[in-house]
Design a protein around this motif. Sequence first.
Motif, PDB file in Angstrom:
ATOM      1  N   ALA A   1      39.927  44.028 -36.071  1.00  0.00           N
ATOM      2  CA  ALA A   1      40.911  43.558 -35.099  1.00  0.00           C
ATOM      3  C   ALA A   1      40.427  43.760 -33.661  1.00  0.00           C
ATOM      4  N   LEU A   2      39.397  44.584 -33.487  1.00  0.00           N
ATOM      5  CA  LEU A   2      38.832  44.839 -32.161  1.00  0.00           C
ATOM      6  C   LEU A   2      37.757  43.802 -31.855  1.00  0.00           C
ATOM      7  N   THR A   3      37.730  43.331 -30.631  1.00  0.00           N
ATOM      8  CA  THR A   3      36.723  42.357 -30.213  1.00  0.00           C
ATOM      9  C   THR A   3      35.435  43.079 -29.854  1.00  0.00           C
ATOM     10  N   GLY A   4      34.313  42.559 -30.336  1.00  0.00           N
ATOM     11  CA  GLY A   4      33.017  43.112 -29.959  1.00  0.00           C
ATOM     12  C   GLY A   4      32.581  44.294 -30.789  1.00  0.00           C
ATOM     13  N   VAL A   5      32.978  44.328 -32.068  1.00  0.00           N
ATOM     14  CA  VAL A   5      32.614  45.432 -32.954  1.00  0.00           C
ATOM     15  C   VAL A   5      31.945  44.863 -34.204  1.00  0.00           C
ATOM     16  N   LYS A   6      30.821  45.448 -34.588  1.00  0.00           N
ATOM     17  CA  LYS A   6      30.131  45.067 -35.825  1.00  0.00           C
ATOM     18  C   LYS A   6      30.161  46.269 -36.762  1.00  0.00           C
ATOM     19  N   VAL A   7      30.578  46.058 -38.014  1.00  0.00           N
ATOM     20  CA  VAL A   7      30.721  47.147 -38.977  1.00  0.00           C
ATOM     21  C   VAL A   7      29.884  46.852 -40.218  1.00  0.00           C
ATOM     22  N   ILE A   8      29.131  47.841 -40.659  1.00  0.00           N
ATOM     23  CA  ILE A   8      28.397  47.767 -41.916  1.00  0.00           C
ATOM     24  C   ILE A   8      28.781  48.994 -42.731  1.00  0.00           C
ATOM     25  N   THR A   9      28.994  48.797 -44.039  1.00  0.00           N
ATOM     26  CA  THR A   9      29.315  49.917 -44.909  1.00  0.00           C
ATOM     27  C   THR A   9      28.269  50.024 -46.004  1.00  0.00           C
ATOM     28  N   GLU A  10      28.010  51.249 -46.419  1.00  0.00           N
ATOM     29  CA  GLU A  10      27.153  51.481 -47.578  1.00  0.00           C
ATOM     30  C   GLU A  10      27.998  51.330 -48.838  1.00  0.00           C
ATOM     31  N   GLU A  11      27.326  51.261 -49.961  1.00  0.00           N
ATOM     32  CA  GLU A  11      28.028  51.233 -51.247  1.00  0.00           C
ATOM     33  C   GLU A  11      28.750  52.568 -51.455  1.00  0.00           C
ATOM     34  N   VAL A  12      29.814  52.535 -52.215  1.00  0.00           N
ATOM     35  CA  VAL A  12      30.535  53.764 -52.561  1.00  0.00           C
ATOM     36  C   VAL A  12      29.634  54.616 -53.450  1.00  0.00           C
ATOM     37  N   ARG A  13      29.561  55.898 -53.123  1.00  0.00           N
ATOM     38  CA  ARG A  13      28.794  56.846 -53.943  1.00  0.00           C
ATOM     39  C   ARG A  13      29.759  57.781 -54.651  1.00  0.00           C
ATOM     40  N   LYS A  14      29.504  58.039 -55.905  1.00  0.00           N
ATOM     41  CA  LYS A  14      30.310  58.996 -56.658  1.00  0.00           C
ATOM     42  C   LYS A  14      29.481  60.261 -56.828  1.00  0.00           C
ATOM     43  N   LEU A  15      30.056  61.377 -56.423  1.00  0.00           N
ATOM     44  CA  LEU A  15      29.414  62.678 -56.593  1.00  0.00           C
ATOM     45  C   LEU A  15      30.194  63.456 -57.634  1.00  0.00           C
ATOM     46  N   ASP A  16      29.520  63.916 -58.655  1.00  0.00           N
ATOM     47  CA  ASP A  16      30.186  64.689 -59.704  1.00  0.00           C
ATOM     48  C   ASP A  16      30.046  66.175 -59.419  1.00  0.00           C
ATOM     49  N   PHE A  17      31.187  66.831 -59.271  1.00  0.00           N
ATOM     50  CA  PHE A  17      31.244  68.265 -59.074  1.00  0.00           C
ATOM     51  C   PHE A  17      31.893  68.888 -60.314  1.00  0.00           C
ATOM     52  N   PRO A  18      31.724  70.189 -60.526  1.00  0.00           N
ATOM     53  CA  PRO A  18      32.317  70.825 -61.713  1.00  0.00           C
ATOM     54  C   PRO A  18      33.844  70.664 -61.793  1.00  0.00           C
ATOM     55  N   ASP A  19      34.516  70.727 -60.649  1.00  0.00           N
ATOM     56  CA  ASP A  19      35.979  70.641 -60.641  1.00  0.00           C
ATOM     57  C   ASP A  19      36.478  69.214 -60.805  1.00  0.00           C
ATOM     58  N   ALA A  20      35.906  68.300 -60.047  1.00  0.00           N
ATOM     59  CA  ALA A  20      36.363  66.906 -60.049  1.00  0.00           C
ATOM     60  C   ALA A  20      35.365  66.058 -59.263  1.00  0.00           C
ATOM     61  N   PRO A  21      35.353  64.761 -59.504  1.00  0.00           N
ATOM     62  CA  PRO A  21      34.435  63.893 -58.754  1.00  0.00           C
ATOM     63  C   PRO A  21      34.928  63.641 -57.327  1.00  0.00           C
ATOM     64  N   SER A  22      34.015  63.185 -56.499  1.00  0.00           N
ATOM     65  CA  SER A  22      34.316  62.815 -55.126  1.00  0.00           C
ATOM     66  C   SER A  22      33.657  61.466 -54.859  1.00  0.00           C
ATOM     67  N   TRP A  23      34.345  60.591 -54.133  1.00  0.00           N
ATOM     68  CA  TRP A  23      33.795  59.287 -53.781  1.00  0.00           C
ATOM     69  C   TRP A  23      33.628  59.243 -52.272  1.00  0.00           C
ATOM     70  N   ARG A  24      32.482  58.704 -51.827  1.00  0.00           N
ATOM     71  CA  ARG A  24      32.168  58.692 -50.401  1.00  0.00           C
ATOM     72  C   ARG A  24      31.593  57.345 -50.002  1.00  0.00           C
ATOM     73  N   GLN A  25      31.877  56.976 -48.750  1.00  0.00           N
ATOM     74  CA  GLN A  25      31.331  55.731 -48.222  1.00  0.00           C
ATOM     75  C   GLN A  25      31.023  55.911 -46.744  1.00  0.00           C
ATOM     76  N   ARG A  26      29.794  55.574 -46.362  1.00  0.00           N
ATOM     77  CA  ARG A  26      29.349  55.696 -44.977  1.00  0.00           C
ATOM     78  C   ARG A  26      29.537  54.367 -44.248  1.00  0.00           C
ATOM     79  N   PHE A  27      29.990  54.478 -42.996  1.00  0.00           N
ATOM     80  CA  PHE A  27      30.214  53.337 -42.113  1.00  0.00           C
ATOM     81  C   PHE A  27      29.247  53.421 -40.931  1.00  0.00           C
TER      82      PHE A  27
END
Length: 93
Positions: free
Chosen positions: A34-60
Amino acid sequence: MRTLTFEQISDGRFGGTENKLNEITNNVLVKLNALTGVKVITEEVRKLDFPDAPSWRQRFYVTKTGRNVTWNEIYAAVNSVKAVPFDFKSVKL
């Protein structure tokens, strides 16, 4: 080129899911596009498996393509969805 980078996280230990991360991502993209003059790129979602529960992360990666928007407006748009720590990198996009 000066590039703002940040990572959105949805952590299974706190009820997070990949779908919740996708919802956060979509909301952030709507706000940034919605902002004028902004370019955005995202990485693929990464799933990290931890002993307690998984975590999902995405870099912008966000760059300004003009002077129509300030970094503070970009921070505010992202933080209005979910606040994150920001960092600047020198990245060729």
